[in-house]
Design a protein around this motif. Structure first.
Motif, PDB file in Angstrom:
ATOM      1  N   MET A   1       0.986  -1.326   0.275  1.00  0.00           N
ATOM      2  CA  MET A   1       0.204  -0.202  -0.162  1.00  0.00           C
ATOM      3  C   MET A   1       0.874   1.164   0.149  1.00  0.00           C
ATOM      4  O   MET A   1       1.692   1.561   0.469  1.00  0.00           O
ATOM      5  N   ASP A   2       0.687   2.262  -1.221  1.00  0.00           N
ATOM      6  CA  ASP A   2       1.927   3.422  -0.938  1.00  0.00           C
ATOM      7  C   ASP A   2       0.736   4.490  -0.521  1.00  0.00           C
ATOM      8  O   ASP A   2      -0.793   4.499  -0.274  1.00  0.00           O
ATOM      9  N   ASN A   3       0.626   5.684  -0.501  1.00  0.00           N
ATOM     10  CA  ASN A   3       0.297   7.090  -0.865  1.00  0.00           C
ATOM     11  C   ASN A   3      -0.614   6.963  -1.664  1.00  0.00           C
ATOM     12  O   ASN A   3      -2.255   7.805  -1.420  1.00  0.00           O
ATOM     13  N   LEU A   4      -0.569   6.804  -2.669  1.00  0.00           N
ATOM     14  CA  LEU A   4      -1.806   7.186  -3.591  1.00  0.00           C
ATOM     15  C   LEU A   4      -3.058   5.775  -2.917  1.00  0.00           C
ATOM     16  O   LEU A   4      -4.057   6.863  -3.126  1.00  0.00           O
ATOM     17  N   ASP A   5      -2.552   5.015  -2.739  1.00  0.00           N
ATOM     18  CA  ASP A   5      -3.861   4.026  -2.002  1.00  0.00           C
ATOM     19  C   ASP A   5      -4.131   4.300  -0.714  1.00  0.00           C
ATOM     20  O   ASP A   5      -5.964   4.555  -0.005  1.00  0.00           O
ATOM     21  N   LYS A   6      -3.321   5.276   0.166  1.00  0.00           N
ATOM     22  CA  LYS A   6      -4.232   5.790   1.286  1.00  0.00           C
ATOM     23  C   LYS A   6      -5.317   7.141   0.652  1.00  0.00           C
ATOM     24  O   LYS A   6      -6.503   7.216   0.912  1.00  0.00           O
ATOM     25  N   LYS A   7      -4.422   7.732  -0.170  1.00  0.00           N
ATOM     26  CA  LYS A   7      -5.332   8.544  -1.006  1.00  0.00           C
ATOM     27  C   LYS A   7      -6.941   7.745  -1.576  1.00  0.00           C
ATOM     28  O   LYS A   7      -7.958   8.611  -0.988  1.00  0.00           O
ATOM     29  N   ILE A   8      -6.358   7.141  -2.140  1.00  0.00           N
ATOM     30  CA  ILE A   8      -7.848   6.233  -2.742  1.00  0.00           C
ATOM     31  C   ILE A   8      -8.687   5.924  -1.756  1.00  0.00           C
ATOM     32  O   ILE A   8     -10.409   6.465  -1.615  1.00  0.00           O
ATOM     33  N   ILE A   9      -8.158   5.122  -0.469  1.00  0.00           N
ATOM     34  CA  ILE A   9      -9.122   5.228   0.856  1.00  0.00           C
ATOM     35  C   ILE A   9     -10.278   6.382   1.807  1.00  0.00           C
ATOM     36  O   ILE A   9     -10.975   6.174   1.645  1.00  0.00           O
ATOM     37  N   ARG A  10      -8.953   7.372   1.673  1.00  0.00           N
ATOM     38  CA  ARG A  10     -10.032   8.139   1.874  1.00  0.00           C
ATOM     39  C   ARG A  10     -10.805   9.115   1.113  1.00  0.00           C
ATOM     40  O   ARG A  10     -12.257   9.388   1.729  1.00  0.00           O
ATOM     41  N   TRP A  11     -10.880   8.565  -0.231  1.00  0.00           N
ATOM     42  CA  TRP A  11     -12.561   8.462  -0.843  1.00  0.00           C
ATOM     43  C   TRP A  11     -13.168   7.951  -0.537  1.00  0.00           C
ATOM     44  O   TRP A  11     -13.958   8.652  -0.959  1.00  0.00           O
ATOM     45  N   ILE A  12     -12.738   6.603  -0.773  1.00  0.00           N
ATOM     46  CA  ILE A  12     -13.803   6.060  -1.477  1.00  0.00           C
ATOM     47  C   ILE A  12     -14.630   5.585  -0.463  1.00  0.00           C
ATOM     48  O   ILE A  12     -15.370   4.722   0.014  1.00  0.00           O
ATOM     49  N   GLN A  13     -14.204   5.838   1.616  1.00  0.00           N
ATOM     50  CA  GLN A  13     -14.596   5.118   2.993  1.00  0.00           C
ATOM     51  C   GLN A  13     -16.249   6.104   3.144  1.00  0.00           C
ATOM     52  O   GLN A  13     -16.283   6.022   3.624  1.00  0.00           O
ATOM     53  N   SER A  14     -16.169   7.462   2.329  1.00  0.00           N
ATOM     54  CA  SER A  14     -16.855   7.958   2.664  1.00  0.00           C
ATOM     55  C   SER A  14     -18.664   7.732   1.779  1.00  0.00           C
ATOM     56  O   SER A  14     -18.111   6.599   0.352  1.00  0.00           O
ATOM     57  N   ASP A  15     -19.182   8.811   1.535  1.00  0.00           N
ATOM     58  CA  ASP A  15     -19.853   8.250   0.238  1.00  0.00           C
ATOM     59  C   ASP A  15     -19.693   8.318  -1.156  1.00  0.00           C
ATOM     60  O   ASP A  15     -18.983   9.368  -1.901  1.00  0.00           O
ATOM     61  N   ILE A  16     -19.618   7.706  -2.055  1.00  0.00           N
ATOM     62  CA  ILE A  16     -19.346   7.921  -3.671  1.00  0.00           C
ATOM     63  C   ILE A  16     -20.737   8.333  -4.070  1.00  0.00           C
ATOM     64  O   ILE A  16     -21.798   7.943  -4.012  1.00  0.00           O
ATOM     65  N   PRO A  17     -19.681   9.147  -4.892  1.00  0.00           N
ATOM     66  CA  PRO A  17     -20.994  10.276  -5.493  1.00  0.00           C
ATOM     67  C   PRO A  17     -22.483   9.052  -6.328  1.00  0.00           C
ATOM     68  O   PRO A  17     -21.534   8.255  -7.147  1.00  0.00           O
ATOM     69  N   ILE A  18     -23.682   9.584  -5.986  1.00  0.00           N
ATOM     70  CA  ILE A  18     -24.271   8.545  -6.855  1.00  0.00           C
ATOM     71  C   ILE A  18     -24.933   9.709  -8.299  1.00  0.00           C
ATOM     72  O   ILE A  18     -25.303  10.090  -8.103  1.00  0.00           O
ATOM     73  N   GLU A  19     -23.783   8.873  -9.259  1.00  0.00           N
ATOM     74  CA  GLU A  19     -23.951   9.291 -10.824  1.00  0.00           C
ATOM     75  C   GLU A  19     -23.398   8.729 -11.665  1.00  0.00           C
ATOM     76  O   GLU A  19     -23.155   7.557 -10.856  1.00  0.00           O
ATOM     77  N   LYS A  20     -23.247   8.782 -12.697  1.00  0.00           N
ATOM     78  CA  LYS A  20     -23.266   7.081 -13.354  1.00  0.00           C
ATOM     79  C   LYS A  20     -22.076   6.880 -13.940  1.00  0.00           C
ATOM     80  O   LYS A  20     -22.049   5.658 -14.082  1.00  0.00           O
ATOM     81  N   GLU A  21     -21.115   8.020 -14.201  1.00  0.00           N
ATOM     82  CA  GLU A  21     -19.405   7.347 -13.519  1.00  0.00           C
ATOM     83  C   GLU A  21     -18.884   7.534 -12.340  1.00  0.00           C
ATOM     84  O   GLU A  21     -17.951   8.829 -12.503  1.00  0.00           O
ATOM     85  N   PRO A  22     -19.276   6.969 -11.516  1.00  0.00           N
ATOM     86  CA  PRO A  22     -18.565   7.794  -9.550  1.00  0.00           C
ATOM     87  C   PRO A  22     -16.758   7.228  -9.919  1.00  0.00           C
ATOM     88  O   PRO A  22     -16.661   8.320  -9.755  1.00  0.00           O
ATOM     89  N   TYR A  23     -16.931   6.971 -10.175  1.00  0.00           N
ATOM     90  CA  TYR A  23     -15.290   6.394 -10.355  1.00  0.00           C
ATOM     91  C   TYR A  23     -14.968   7.501 -10.719  1.00  0.00           C
ATOM     92  O   TYR A  23     -13.576   7.840 -10.645  1.00  0.00           O
ATOM     93  N   LYS A  24     -15.733   7.637 -12.239  1.00  0.00           N
ATOM     94  CA  LYS A  24     -14.352   8.962 -13.145  1.00  0.00           C
ATOM     95  C   LYS A  24     -13.988  10.402 -12.204  1.00  0.00           C
ATOM     96  O   LYS A  24     -12.858  10.786 -11.842  1.00  0.00           O
TER      97      LYS A  24
END
Lengths: 155, 151
Positions: free
Chosen positions: A1-24
């Motif tokens: 796990m590197d820093n980018l993984d940690k940043k990703i975790i910070r984004w996906i640990q709360s609500d993922i936006p409810i829209e067509k392309e949330p990961y984008k």
């Protein structure tokens, strides 16, 4: 796990936006390609770091009103066997073996969910008979004082 | 909520697709339009049937330590003690339950030392010196999946 993984975790640990392309949207915010985000999420899931991406329901609001925590006293030599039986029960969401203390000798804990308190009690009784344990306590919650998700890697 | 909502929840509480178009994946499984899935999920989030749509993690694998804690407390001190206990971001769940040990909370921290230090601090602030930690020795199941009826 590197820093980018940690940043990703910070984004996906709360609500993922409810829209067509949330990961984008998340990838754009992180300044990376969407495919890299998806690959890294899948890799972290494969490693068991991410248990799952999914919806956590408000169980009362979707009809589960009988939710009991059961503390069981199980002989140390039997915890493995009983843990497996408990884990296989559909109505049990969590099952742990835990440390106990002298005044409280209960070493196994399960969360049992049902539509009503009566149903929940019935299920617990059935499980108790199946595993042959008579020393247990059912702890229903009478007040919820806090319920949140933990935020990892917050500055 | 109708049967279609239940079908959507049954799918996404288990696994929300890791895909460029996750709602299209769900829509194809259920035979409805992508946009309809989005609208329905949005509504269930607004109505608080969905508490969160996001990731859950294995805290141990992220280097964190967690525990269940319990204490026995007089009814008239619940508010005051809960205020102190709940002020820690690492306290994620806290319930009053029937029985002698009536307050049950979960605590998560970045290390075992931090976990123990936090409990000590709570003990000092509340002047309750018998907060018991029931740390997990083995996890047999974690699966917060509530099967909903969908005809």
């Amino acid at each position: 796990m590197d820093n980018l993984d940690k940043k990703i975790i910070r984004w996906i640990q709360s609500d993922i936006p409810i829209e067509k392309e949330p990961y984008k949207t998340i990838a754009t915010n992180l300044g990376i390609e969407e495919q890299e985000l998806l690959d890294r999420i899948e890799e972290m899931q494969k490693q068991g770091i991410i248990r799952r991406i999914g919806a956590i329901l408000n169980h009362r609001s979707v009809g589960f009103h009988g939710n009991g925590m059961v503390a069981w006293r199980v002989e140390d030599s039997k915890t493995e066997e009983i843990g497996k039986i408990m884990g296989a029960q559909r109505e049990i969401s969590h099952c742990y073996e835990r440390n106990c203390f002298p005044e409280w000798p209960y070493n196994m804990y399960t969360m049992v969910h049902a539509e009503t308190t009566e149903d929940c009690e019935g299920i617990i009784k059935r499980i108790a008979e199946e595993i042959g344990i008579t020393d247990y306590v059912v702890l229903f919650s009478t007040r919820e004082l806090k319920k949140t998700s933990f935020k990892y890697f917050e500055e | 909520m109708d049967n279609m909502d239940h079908s959507i929840l049954n799918l996404i509480q288990r696994e929300f697709p890791i895909d460029t178009r996750p709602y299209r994946v769900i829509a194809e499984k259920l035979g409805i339009e992508e946009e309809e899935v989005i609208q329905r999920v949005r509504k269930m989030k607004e109505n608080l049937h969905i508490r969160k749509l996001g990731g859950t993690f294995n805290s141990n694998k992220l280097g964190y330590k967690s525990t269940l804690c319990t204490l026995a407390i007089e009814e008239n001190r619940i508010e005051e003690v809960a205020k102190i206990v709940n002020s820690y971001p690492g306290v994620t769940h806290n319930y009053i339950r029937n029985g002698e040990y009536n307050m049950w909370f979960t605590l998560i921290a970045e290390s075992q030392e931090a976990l123990e230090a936090t409990i000590k601090e709570i003990e000092e602030k509340t002047e309750i010196h018998e907060i018991h930690t029931l740390q997990a020795k083995k996890v047999f199941k974690i699966n917060v999946d509530f099967p909903l009826k969908a005809n």
